[in-house]
Design an enzyme around this catalytic site. Structure first.
Site, PDB file in Angstrom:
ATOM      1  N   TYR A 190       0.844  -1.192   0.000  1.00 15.65           N
ATOM      2  CA  TYR A 190       0.000   0.000   0.000  1.00 15.65           C
ATOM      3  C   TYR A 190       0.879   1.241   0.000  1.00 15.65           C
ATOM      4  O   TYR A 190       1.471   1.607   1.005  1.00 15.65           O
ATOM      5  CB  TYR A 190      -0.928   0.025   1.218  1.00 15.65           C
ATOM      6  N   HIS A 239      -0.150 -12.056   1.294  1.00 12.33           N
ATOM      7  CA  HIS A 239      -1.158 -11.196   0.663  1.00 12.33           C
ATOM      8  C   HIS A 239      -1.819 -11.892  -0.526  1.00 12.33           C
ATOM      9  O   HIS A 239      -3.035 -11.837  -0.696  1.00 12.33           O
ATOM     10  CB  HIS A 239      -0.499  -9.882   0.228  1.00 12.33           C
ATOM     11  N   SER A 245     -13.114  -5.254   2.605  1.00  9.26           N
ATOM     12  CA  SER A 245     -14.133  -4.621   1.746  1.00  9.26           C
ATOM     13  C   SER A 245     -15.544  -5.003   2.176  1.00  9.26           C
ATOM     14  O   SER A 245     -16.383  -5.375   1.349  1.00  9.26           O
ATOM     15  CB  SER A 245     -13.910  -4.981   0.277  1.00  9.26           C
ATOM     16  N   PRO A 246     -15.845  -4.915   3.479  1.00  9.34           N
ATOM     17  CA  PRO A 246     -17.179  -5.311   3.948  1.00  9.34           C
ATOM     18  C   PRO A 246     -18.286  -4.370   3.481  1.00  9.34           C
ATOM     19  O   PRO A 246     -19.463  -4.718   3.577  1.00  9.34           O
ATOM     20  CB  PRO A 246     -17.035  -5.274   5.474  1.00  9.34           C
ATOM     21  N   LEU A 247     -17.891  -3.197   2.970  1.00 12.10           N
ATOM     22  CA  LEU A 247     -18.865  -2.239   2.439  1.00 12.10           C
ATOM     23  C   LEU A 247     -18.787  -2.149   0.918  1.00 12.10           C
ATOM     24  O   LEU A 247     -19.242  -1.179   0.315  1.00 12.10           O
ATOM     25  CB  LEU A 247     -18.645  -0.856   3.063  1.00 12.10           C
ATOM     26  N   GLY A 248     -18.215  -3.180   0.294  1.00 15.22           N
ATOM     27  CA  GLY A 248     -18.157  -3.212  -1.167  1.00 15.22           C
ATOM     28  C   GLY A 248     -17.429  -2.015  -1.751  1.00 15.22           C
ATOM     29  O   GLY A 248     -17.876  -1.430  -2.736  1.00 15.22           O
ATOM     30  N   ARG A 249     -16.282  -1.652  -1.116  1.00 10.05           N
ATOM     31  CA  ARG A 249     -15.502  -0.482  -1.547  1.00 10.05           C
ATOM     32  C   ARG A 249     -16.354   0.786  -1.575  1.00 10.05           C
ATOM     33  O   ARG A 249     -16.184   1.659  -2.410  1.00 10.05           O
ATOM     34  CB  ARG A 249     -14.853  -0.740  -2.911  1.00 10.05           C
ATOM     35  N   GLY A 250     -17.271   0.842  -0.624  1.00  4.41           N
ATOM     36  CA  GLY A 250     -18.118   2.010  -0.469  1.00  4.41           C
ATOM     37  C   GLY A 250     -19.458   1.919  -1.159  1.00  4.41           C
ATOM     38  O   GLY A 250     -20.367   2.692  -0.845  1.00  4.41           O
ATOM     39  N   PHE A 251     -19.625   0.980  -2.091  1.00  3.92           N
ATOM     40  CA  PHE A 251     -20.872   0.926  -2.860  1.00  3.92           C
ATOM     41  C   PHE A 251     -22.083   0.632  -1.974  1.00  3.92           C
ATOM     42  O   PHE A 251     -23.173   1.179  -2.189  1.00  3.92           O
ATOM     43  CB  PHE A 251     -20.774  -0.125  -3.968  1.00  3.92           C
TER      44      PHE A 251
END
Length: 327
Positions: free
Chosen positions: A55, A123, A202-208
């Site tokens: 990162y 990773h 990504s539990p929020l779908g990358r914000g979607f």
């Protein structure tokens, strides 16, 4: 903040913090705000920070290292090795060789300013190298006191079993959310059979899944979502139907869609720790609020019934990002 135990002995906050976006992929950096987010996370009881050497590359570990040195909080750090990138490029190669593992670990220890990494992940797994050799190399680092728990990311169930037979695996980290549920077929049951914790990225779908995006969204410079298939105009409109269902449940519950998505994950089992990522305090506070939202069995069943007829359009990543997934 509730507490959960990953594997046999790593106890952390029920909601962790994904730090990747503080360095790249979601627009410009703001190190001052990122430090404020880390400060606020600790205040709210979040003590599980997730990073990786790739990162930035390296910037994310350096940022967290600066935070640890200046605040000295009681937190657990998870970092990763195995994805090799040239700064400024998304293109990557995978390296699980013995020499690289040791060099990567030493580099992470130096940048983080710690003597031991609490959870060290592969990773992405290089399928060209036996996982048994990789686990032997990681076990050697553990005997030397450089790392504690060993983790695997985006691993197949078969490879996980082979790895765990060499040395106990503390955690598996794989994408898991209301729009990415592949793990429920094999990986999650295997983790539970073997006593391995599960960390959901990504539990929020990358914000979607927060409801902030749709087919008309325009992403700024440096935001990788502009190239992700699920965010493409033709797919986002389809995927918005899923978000609308989540939003309806949130309205009835008196919370935000993000909190419903995270509360749903927390309700899937005490062995699951989601690590929503953010670089803004307001989103951090919203995410942490999910820990106080309880979804009953009837509510969970109703949510599943409402979502089951809806399909998700688009792959998770472009082909380059899928390297090593399911290895």
């Amino acid at each position: 903040m509730q507490r959960r135990t990953i594997g046999s002995n790593l106890t952390v906050s029920a909601i962790g913090l994904g730090c990747m976006g503080m360095s790249e992929f979601y627009g410009p950096r703001d190190d001052a705000e990122s430090m404020a987010v880390l400060d606020r996370a600790v205040e709210l009881g979040v003590d599980f920070f997730d990073t990786a050497d790739t990162y930035g590359p390296h910037h994310n570990e350096q940022l967290i290292g600066e935070f640890l040195a200046s605040r000295r909080p009681e937190v657990r750090i998870a970092t990763k090795f195995g994805i090799v990138r040239t700064p400024g490029e998304y293109r990557r190669t995978l390296d699980n060789s013995a020499g690289y593992i040791r060099t990567a670990c030493e580099g992470s220890l130096r940048r983080l300013g710690v003597e031991r990494i609490d959870l060290y992940y592969v990773h992405r797994i290089d399928s060209g190298r036996p996982i048994e050799e990789t686990m032997d190399d990681l076990a050697a680092l553990r005997r030397e006191g450089k790392i504690d728990g060993i983790g695997l990311c985006e691993v197949s169930a078969a490879t996980l079993r082979r790895a765990h037979a060499v040395h106990p695996v503390t955690a598996v980290q794989t994408e898991y959310s209301l729009w990415t549920r592949d793990v429920e077929a094999d990986i999650l049951p295997t983790c539970r059979e073997l006593g391995i914790g599960f960390v959901a990225y990504s539990p929020l779908g990358r914000g979607f899944l927060t409801g902030r995006f749709d087919g008309a969204t325009t992403f700024g410079l440096g935001d990788a979502r502009a190239d992700l298939p699920r965010f493409a105009k033709e797919n986002a409109s389809t995927n918005r139907r899923l978000v609308d269902v989540i939003a309806e449940f949130a309205d009835r519950k008196g919370c935000t869609p993000a909190q419903i998505a995270l509360a749903w994950l927390l309700a899937q089992g005490d062995d699951i720790v989601p690590i929503p990522g953010t670089k803004q305090r307001r989103y951090l506070e919203d995410n942490v609020g999910a820990a106080s939202i309880a979804l009953g069995a009837d509510e969970l069943a109703a949510l599943d019934r409402a979502l089951s007829p809806l399909s998700v359009a688009g792959d998770r990543y472009i082909a380059e990002g899928m390297k090593g997934v399911g290895a």
